[in-house]
Write an enzyme that holds these catalytic residues in place. Structure first.
Site, short mmCIF file in Angstrom:
data_model
loop_
_atom_site.label_atom_id
_atom_site.label_comp_id
_atom_site.label_asym_id
_atom_site.label_seq_id
_atom_site.Cartn_x
_atom_site.Cartn_y
_atom_site.Cartn_z
N ARG A 1 12.14 6.61 16.46
CA ARG A 1 10.50 6.10 16.28
C ARG A 1 9.91 6.62 17.54
NH1 ARG A 1 9.15 1.36 12.47
NH2 ARG A 1 11.18 1.27 11.60
N ARG B 1 7.30 -10.38 4.47
CA ARG B 1 7.68 -10.13 5.88
C ARG B 1 6.44 -10.72 6.96
NH1 ARG B 1 9.73 -4.33 6.21
NH2 ARG B 1 8.42 -4.25 8.15
N LYS C 1 10.27 4.67 2.49
CA LYS C 1 11.53 4.85 3.28
C LYS C 1 12.46 4.07 2.71
CE LYS C 1 10.34 4.33 7.41
NZ LYS C 1 8.80 3.92 7.33
N ARG D 1 0.92 -1.69 13.62
CA ARG D 1 1.94 -0.82 13.44
C ARG D 1 1.76 0.55 13.04
NH1 ARG D 1 4.41 -4.16 8.74
NH2 ARG D 1 5.88 -2.48 8.38
N ARG E 1 4.06 -6.11 -0.46
CA ARG E 1 5.30 -6.19 -0.71
C ARG E 1 5.87 -7.37 -0.61
NH1 ARG E 1 8.01 -2.38 3.61
NH2 ARG E 1 6.68 -3.56 5.00
P1 AP5 Z 1 8.92 0.62 1.47
O1 AP5 Z 1 9.95 1.39 0.59
O2 AP5 Z 1 9.29 -0.83 1.89
O3 AP5 Z 1 8.40 1.33 2.66
P2 AP5 Z 1 8.83 1.47 4.35
O4 AP5 Z 1 8.59 3.02 4.45
O5 AP5 Z 1 10.45 1.50 4.35
O6 AP5 Z 1 7.95 0.54 5.03
P3 AP5 Z 1 8.30 -0.35 6.29
O7 AP5 Z 1 7.18 -1.05 6.35
O8 AP5 Z 1 9.51 -1.24 5.97
O9 AP5 Z 1 8.60 0.62 7.69
P4 AP5 Z 1 8.30 0.07 8.85
O10 AP5 Z 1 9.04 1.46 9.29
O11 AP5 Z 1 6.98 -0.23 9.26
O12 AP5 Z 1 9.10 -1.20 9.10
P5 AP5 Z 1 10.52 -1.66 9.53
O13 AP5 Z 1 11.30 -2.99 8.92
O14 AP5 Z 1 11.54 -0.44 9.69
O15 AP5 Z 1 7.81 0.37 0.67
C1 AP5 Z 1 6.62 -0.26 0.86
C2 AP5 Z 1 6.12 -1.11 -0.19
O16 AP5 Z 1 5.77 -0.10 -1.25
C3 AP5 Z 1 7.05 -1.82 -1.19
O17 AP5 Z 1 6.38 -2.90 -1.72
C4 AP5 Z 1 7.52 -0.90 -2.27
O18 AP5 Z 1 8.00 -1.56 -3.48
C5 AP5 Z 1 6.26 -0.09 -2.55
N1 AP5 Z 1 6.61 1.43 -2.84
C6 AP5 Z 1 7.23 2.25 -2.43
N2 AP5 Z 1 7.34 3.37 -2.84
C7 AP5 Z 1 6.12 3.31 -3.76
C8 AP5 Z 1 5.45 4.25 -4.26
N3 AP5 Z 1 5.92 5.61 -4.51
N4 AP5 Z 1 4.69 3.97 -5.30
C9 AP5 Z 1 4.22 2.57 -5.21
N5 AP5 Z 1 4.51 1.70 -4.44
C10 AP5 Z 1 5.67 2.07 -3.70
O19 AP5 Z 1 10.29 -2.07 11.00
C11 AP5 Z 1 9.39 -3.33 11.43
C12 AP5 Z 1 9.41 -3.46 12.95
O20 AP5 Z 1 10.54 -3.77 13.33
C13 AP5 Z 1 8.39 -2.24 13.82
O21 AP5 Z 1 7.39 -2.55 13.51
C14 AP5 Z 1 9.09 -2.62 14.97
O22 AP5 Z 1 8.63 -3.50 15.71
C15 AP5 Z 1 10.68 -2.71 14.64
N6 AP5 Z 1 11.34 -1.37 14.65
C16 AP5 Z 1 12.28 -1.09 13.47
N7 AP5 Z 1 12.87 -0.01 14.00
C17 AP5 Z 1 12.51 0.20 15.24
C18 AP5 Z 1 12.95 1.23 16.23
N8 AP5 Z 1 13.61 2.29 15.99
N9 AP5 Z 1 12.44 1.18 17.48
C19 AP5 Z 1 11.91 0.02 17.92
N10 AP5 Z 1 11.48 -0.89 16.81
C20 AP5 Z 1 11.74 -0.75 16.03
#
Ligand code: AP5
Length: 216
Positions: free
Chosen positions: A90, A164, A15, A175, A131
């Protein structure tokens, strides 16, 4: 018409990577709740300290806390023509909060779409543990799939890359459970509303990008 895009998908489904590309392509802000929360933690604000307890466990941060952050961000001037929401909502509860925020802020009809990143679960862990990201400009890399030109440093601003805190195998597994229990029900919810656009998120970053362009 104002465009409101919500990116929905499992942790590491790509994403953030695709939102960065699309944000540049459309000129809309990339609003990523994970990054906003990490910034609050870094600044050691009361909200950040509260959020950290939940994020370290791989759990969702309380609805009121993340809702307040989102409302404040969506009210800003740069969101008036459109935005890309990455990682919000979420849960069903958060979806209701977002609907209320939109009702309050949107004075005219909008084009609201949820883009669901459909991916095979077995690739996610490898993406997560490899990552790395830039603490300064936020650019995302991967030690296997998207290597920086100079090992350990950001291509754009030359800052040393970090891993991270929640990208360990143990926290990643928590997660995933949180995602399947609380976030995945939103797929059907938005599908029933006729707002869901599913893309195949397997394959290379460029392949996913081409699929994304077809649905926005
Ligand atoms: P990346 O693009 O970083 O993936 P992503 O889907 O953004 O993954 P995240 O882990 O950031 O999502 P998340 O939802 O768990 O974390 P968030 O920070 O939002 O890609 C991942 C890796 O793969 C990268 O290294 C990239 O280079 C690689 N990649 C990408 N595309 C690829 C491809 N096609 N082929 C190969 N490699 C590829 O949330 C973190 C925490 O914050 C949560 O656990 C929660 O505690 C809190 N939080 C966040 N939002 C909320 C909310 N709305 N409500 C409550 N808590 C929340």
């Amino acid at each position: 018409m104002k465009k409101e895009l919500v990116f929905l998908g499992a942790p590491a489904s790509g994403k953030g990577t695709q939102t960065d590309l699309l944000s540049e392509h459309l000129g809309f802000p990339h609003i990523d709740t994970g990054s906003l929360l990490r910034a609050a933690i870094k600044a050691q604000t009361p909200e950040g300290l509260e959020a950290q307890k939940h994020m370290d466990q791989g759990h969702l941060v309380p609805v009121w806390l993340v809702g307040a952050i989102i409302k404040n961000r969506l009210s800003q001037d740069d969101c008036k023509n459109g935005y890309i929401l990455d990682g919000y909502p979420r849960s069903m509860e958060q979806a209701a909060v977002l609907e209320n925020i939109n009702k309050e802020l949107d004075k005219e009809p909008v084009d609201f779409r949820v883009i669901y990143f459909d991916i095979n679960a077995d690739v996610l862990l490898e993406r997560i543990v490899n990552r790395r990201s830039c603490p300064k400009c936020g650019k995302i890399y991967n030690l296997k799939f998207l290597k920086p030109k100079e090992h350990g440093y950001c291509n754009e601003c030359k800052t040393e890359l970090i891993q991270r805190k929640d990208d360990t195998e143990e926290t990643a597994k928590a997660r995933f459970s949180t995602y399947f229990e609380q976030t995945a029900p939103l797929i059907k919810y938005y599908e029933d509303m006729g707002k869901l656009y599913k893309i195949d998120a397997n394959g290379t970053i460029d392949e996913v990008w081409q699929r994304l362009l077809k649905v926005i």
